[in-house]
Design an enzyme around this catalytic site. Structure first.
Site, PDB file in Angstrom:
ATOM      1  N   ARG A 151      44.525  44.008  41.717  1.00 23.12           N
ATOM      2  CA  ARG A 151      43.843  43.717  42.989  1.00 23.12           C
ATOM      3  C   ARG A 151      44.181  44.866  43.932  1.00 23.12           C
ATOM      4  NH1 ARG A 151      39.972  40.742  44.990  1.00 23.12           N
ATOM      5  NH2 ARG A 151      40.637  38.936  43.780  1.00 23.12           N
TER       6      ARG A 151
ATOM      7  N   ASP B 230      31.700  28.015  41.422  1.00 22.97           N
ATOM      8  CA  ASP B 230      31.764  29.234  40.609  1.00 22.97           C
ATOM      9  C   ASP B 230      32.591  28.992  39.348  1.00 22.97           C
ATOM     10  OD1 ASP B 230      31.419  31.878  39.872  1.00 22.97           O
ATOM     11  OD2 ASP B 230      33.018  32.640  41.142  1.00 22.97           O
TER      12      ASP B 230
ATOM     13  N   LYS C  54      40.415  46.793  53.503  1.00 30.74           N
ATOM     14  CA  LYS C  54      39.784  47.625  54.545  1.00 30.74           C
ATOM     15  C   LYS C  54      39.814  46.950  55.919  1.00 30.74           C
ATOM     16  CE  LYS C  54      35.951  48.149  52.024  1.00 30.74           C
ATOM     17  NZ  LYS C  54      36.300  47.721  50.656  1.00 30.74           N
TER      18      LYS C  54
ATOM     19  N   LYS D 201      31.058  30.566  48.771  1.00 29.84           N
ATOM     20  CA  LYS D 201      32.278  31.276  48.377  1.00 29.84           C
ATOM     21  C   LYS D 201      32.527  32.522  49.230  1.00 29.84           C
ATOM     22  CE  LYS D 201      34.603  33.402  44.474  1.00 29.84           C
ATOM     23  NZ  LYS D 201      34.603  33.774  43.076  1.00 29.84           N
TER      24      LYS D 201
ATOM     25  N   ASP E 158      41.462  33.275  37.862  1.00 36.08           N
ATOM     26  CA  ASP E 158      40.664  34.179  37.028  1.00 36.08           C
ATOM     27  C   ASP E 158      41.508  34.935  36.008  1.00 36.08           C
ATOM     28  OD1 ASP E 158      38.472  33.430  38.470  1.00 36.08           O
ATOM     29  OD2 ASP E 158      38.315  35.274  39.652  1.00 36.08           O
TER      30      ASP E 158
ATOM     31  N   PHE F 126      24.442  40.606  51.073  1.00 37.63           N
ATOM     32  CA  PHE F 126      25.589  41.469  50.760  1.00 37.63           C
ATOM     33  C   PHE F 126      26.055  41.240  49.319  1.00 37.63           C
ATOM     34  CE2 PHE F 126      30.218  42.122  50.607  1.00 37.63           C
ATOM     35  CZ  PHE F 126      30.333  43.408  51.117  1.00 37.63           C
TER      36      PHE F 126
ATOM     37  N   ASP G 268      26.282  42.518  43.340  1.00 36.71           N
ATOM     38  CA  ASP G 268      25.882  42.258  41.951  1.00 36.71           C
ATOM     39  C   ASP G 268      25.078  43.434  41.391  1.00 36.71           C
ATOM     40  OD1 ASP G 268      27.074  39.813  42.349  1.00 36.71           O
ATOM     41  OD2 ASP G 268      25.229  38.629  42.197  1.00 36.71           O
TER      42      ASP G 268
ATOM     43  N   ASP H 238      42.860  32.949  43.763  1.00 36.07           N
ATOM     44  CA  ASP H 238      41.700  33.341  42.956  1.00 36.07           C
ATOM     45  C   ASP H 238      42.143  34.159  41.741  1.00 36.07           C
ATOM     46  OD1 ASP H 238      38.828  33.300  42.799  1.00 36.07           O
ATOM     47  OD2 ASP H 238      38.827  35.438  43.251  1.00 36.07           O
TER      48      ASP H 238
END
Length: 350
Positions: free
Chosen positions: A110, A172, A55, A198, A105, A236, A241, A101
């Site tokens: 994405r 993390d 965005k 992060k 992970d 934020f 979460d 990332d």
């Protein structure tokens, strides 16, 4: 590009998008490397695939913040170019983080398409592409800001924010992914550190810090502004979460998986603080499992502990504190910048 083009939101976005094309063309002509036809094509495709598609909120925030600090509706052509270039540097930084990332992970998608490292013929070449993305930032800063009095401060800012973000990512990874799954490691202090380092520094502080430097300000005078923006970034992420569990997937555009992925989410931390021993055993047995029945048990426990109400109270208190801290800032222009950030995210639904 005429100065008048960056007046409204849509026009500003269009001008911002055009500057990406100019910056990419410059990088592909960089005299420091002799591009072959295939390497030229690779970088061209890699940049479009990884830098575009988001965005651009972080990048556009530099332009918006700079306008508010200057107190103008329209920037000159050069001002628009410089603000947009810094905005794109942040988008490049984001792309660098996300490419690496996703490998760490082992992610699959994405922005609605396969992660870059999963694209045919890319694989672990994506690691080097991440390094190139980071180096492109230095190339752009050198090309357009080397003669500016704040050049060293810009380099220092990007280095500092990158270090903080990478350190947050490390925390993390070692908390969430390493070794035995152990919910006892999860608490509000750990969650806060991960979130601040992060996400908050590069997403909230960095765009405003860039705009302040462009305005000729010294960042040393804006420690309180840094703290407010990091606090906003924390708020934020807590919203994120919360929406992962309670948001409407149709509306937010994704299905939340924090419970299955064993994330150190704000919700699980709140649940651990409030649960009695039998409720904790439900969490320990079911959190981090892909089985929908296990996920449902965790969600039922969240309902039992009334975490929706806990979040709404947190949201209200955070907003009040942020507004008070913002209104304590001596500069009206800085207050406007901070309020524009806050009002974009307060009570957001996606």
């Amino acid at each position: 590009m005429a100065a008048a083009e960056n007046g409204g939101g849509g026009e500003s976005k269009a001008a911002f998008a055009r500057i990406y094309d100019a910056l990419k063309a410059e990088l592909l002509r960089d005299p420091a490397f002799e591009y072959t036809e295939s390497s030229h094509e690779w970088i061209d495709r890699m940049l479009d695939y990884n830098v575009l598609g988001g965005k651009c909120n972080r990048g556009l925030s530099v332009v918006d913040s700079y306008k508010l600090l200057k107190g103008v509706g329209v920037l000159s052509e050069e001002e628009m170019f410089l603000a947009s270039t810094l905005g794109w540097c942040i988008e490049w930084l984001q792309a660098f983080f996300l490419v690496l990332d996703d490998i760490m992970d082992d992610s699959h998608t994405r922005r609605g398409q396969p992660c870059w490292f999963r694209v045919s013929r890319v694989g672990l070449i994506a690691v080097n592409d991440g390094i190139l993305l980071r180096n492109h930032i230095s190339r752009m800063l050198r090309l357009h800001f080397k003669k500016k009095p704040y050049y060293a401060d810009l380099l220092d800012l990007f280095n500092e924010v990158e270090f903080k973000t990478a350190s947050g990512q490390m925390l993390d990874l070692i908390t969430t992914h390493e070794g035995e799954k152990d919910l006892t490691k999860y608490n509000i202090g750990v969650h806060r550190r991960i979130v601040q380092f992060k996400t908050a520094y590069y997403s909230f502080y960095l765009p405003v810090a860039c705009a302040l430097l462009l305005s000729g300000e010294s960042l040393e005078n804006y420690g309180a502004v840094e703290n407010i923006l990091v606090e906003m970034g924390t708020y934020f992420q807590v919203q994120d979460d919360y929406l992962d569990c309670y948001g409407d997937p149709e509306f937010i555009g994704k299905i939340g998986t924090d419970i299955e992925d064993y994330k150190c989410s704000w919700l699980v931390v709140q649940a651990l603080e409030r649960a009695d021993e039998s409720q904790k055993s439900i969490l320990f047995e079911n959190y981090g499992k892909k089985d929908p029945a296990c996920v449902a048990k965790v969600k039922d426990l969240y309902k039992e502990l009334n975490l929706e109400a806990v979040f709404h109270e947190y949201e209200s208190e955070s907003y009040k504190k942020l507004i008070a801290d913002i209104e304590a800032q001596p500069s009206d222009a800085v207050q406007k910048v901070l309020k524009s950030f806050l009002h974009k995210i307060y009570k957001r639904q996606k």
